[in-house]
Design a protein around this motif. Structure first.
Motif, mmCIF file in Angstrom:
data_model
loop_
_atom_site.group_PDB
_atom_site.id
_atom_site.type_symbol
_atom_site.label_atom_id
_atom_site.label_comp_id
_atom_site.label_asym_id
_atom_site.label_seq_id
_atom_site.Cartn_x
_atom_site.Cartn_y
_atom_site.Cartn_z
ATOM 1 N N LYS A 179 1.097 -1.123 -0.019
ATOM 2 C CA LYS A 179 -0.363 -0.018 -0.134
ATOM 3 C C LYS A 179 0.679 0.749 -0.205
ATOM 4 C CE LYS A 179 -3.906 -1.817 3.269
ATOM 5 N NZ LYS A 179 -4.272 -2.051 4.083
ATOM 6 N N LEU A 184 -7.374 4.307 2.149
ATOM 7 C CA LEU A 184 -8.088 3.877 1.142
ATOM 8 C C LEU A 184 -7.768 2.791 -0.031
ATOM 9 C CD1 LEU A 184 -10.196 6.785 0.619
ATOM 10 C CD2 LEU A 184 -10.987 4.928 1.555
ATOM 11 N N SER A 185 -6.617 1.885 0.498
ATOM 12 C CA SER A 185 -5.817 1.450 -0.758
ATOM 13 C C SER A 185 -6.165 -0.409 -0.823
ATOM 14 C CB SER A 185 -4.879 0.835 -0.884
ATOM 15 O OG SER A 185 -3.903 0.418 -1.345
ATOM 16 N N ARG A 186 -7.411 -0.495 -2.464
ATOM 17 C CA ARG A 186 -7.590 -1.755 -2.262
ATOM 18 C C ARG A 186 -7.442 -2.665 -3.174
ATOM 19 N NH1 ARG A 186 -14.463 0.161 -3.199
ATOM 20 N NH2 ARG A 186 -13.743 -1.941 -3.455
ATOM 21 N N ILE A 188 -9.115 -4.910 -7.126
ATOM 22 C CA ILE A 188 -10.046 -4.913 -7.140
ATOM 23 C C ILE A 188 -10.442 -5.800 -7.933
ATOM 24 C CG2 ILE A 188 -12.040 -4.035 -8.560
ATOM 25 C CD1 ILE A 188 -10.945 -1.344 -7.361
ATOM 26 N N GLY A 200 -11.821 0.779 -10.175
ATOM 27 C CA GLY A 200 -11.025 1.392 -9.357
ATOM 28 C C GLY A 200 -10.249 2.941 -8.908
ATOM 29 N N VAL A 203 -12.795 4.434 -6.202
ATOM 30 C CA VAL A 203 -12.173 4.757 -4.780
ATOM 31 C C VAL A 203 -10.720 5.400 -5.051
ATOM 32 C CG1 VAL A 203 -10.347 2.956 -3.649
ATOM 33 C CG2 VAL A 203 -12.530 1.821 -4.847
#
Length: 207
Positions: A179, A184-186, A188, A200, A203
């Motif tokens: 990260k 808010l790292s995600r 997908i 993405g 986000v």
């Protein structure tokens, strides 16, 4: 920059060879999306580190233009080229050939089997070619990492990483995704690329 303007600059390649890439080649996109293999990275900043050396980065400038930074090494770790936010800042321009198409830049080393294609013509930015550092080779198009010329150590496919970067370490040959935007790292996962990117970007725009 319009297609007509890019065609005009294409007829004057010595400007590029003198290091004046900025203003002569721009990507017509407002989102920091990089297609790597069958996966995507959405992030402003460095998205690939090799032994803590920032190799590949994306930025959005004040005018909402996409800028990229790139370092190119050869197989023996000799630094060949640095592009910093669309500006050529290091390297012998006499050993490189530049080819332009609309929203697309191809860079070929005349004396070595090294070529990079930076392509923004298909809505999002993608890179084709190999990136080297410390006995490792990343085949960008297939998102495959090779360590010390052995069989591919890692292949990542079908994921969209938001607010994250790749970190390669030569001591163990690992490629990790870490990260860079903690809150808010995600990651997908979706079968359709456009669907992954759309989610993405949603986000990313909340960061």
């Amino acid at each position: 920059m319009t297609e007509q303007q890019q065609r005009k600059y294409k007829t004057n390649p010595h400007n590029i060879r003198d290091g004046l890439i900025s203003g002569h080649f721009k990507f017509l996109t407002e989102q920091p999306v990089m297609l790597i293999g069958n996966s995507e990275f959405i992030n402003s900043g460095t998205i690939l580190f090799m032994d803590n050396d920032p190799i590949l980065s994306l930025y959005i400038d004040a005018n909402r233009n996409l800028e990229f930074s790139l370092k190119v090494y050869d197989e023996n770790d000799a630094l060949l080229m640095i592009i910093e936010k669309n500006v050529w800042i290091y390297g012998n321009p006499k050993i490189w050939d530049f080819k332009f198409k609309y929203n697309k830049l191809s860079i070929l080393n005349k004396s070595r089997d090294i070529a990079m294609v930076i392509d923004g013509s298909n809505k999002y930015l993608s890179i084709k070619g190999s990136l080297y550092k410390n006995n490792a080779r990343l085949e960008v198009e297939s998102f495959t990492m090779y360590h010390e010329d052995k069989s591919p150590s890692q292949v990542i496919s079908g994921l969209c990483f938001v607010g994250a970067a790749m970190y390669y370490t030569s001591s163990d040959g690992n490629l990790n995704i870490n990260k860079t935007q903690e809150a808010l790292s995600r990651v997908i996962s979706a079968p359709d690329r456009e669907d992954r990117i759309k989610k993405g970007i949603e986000v990313y725009n909340t960061l």
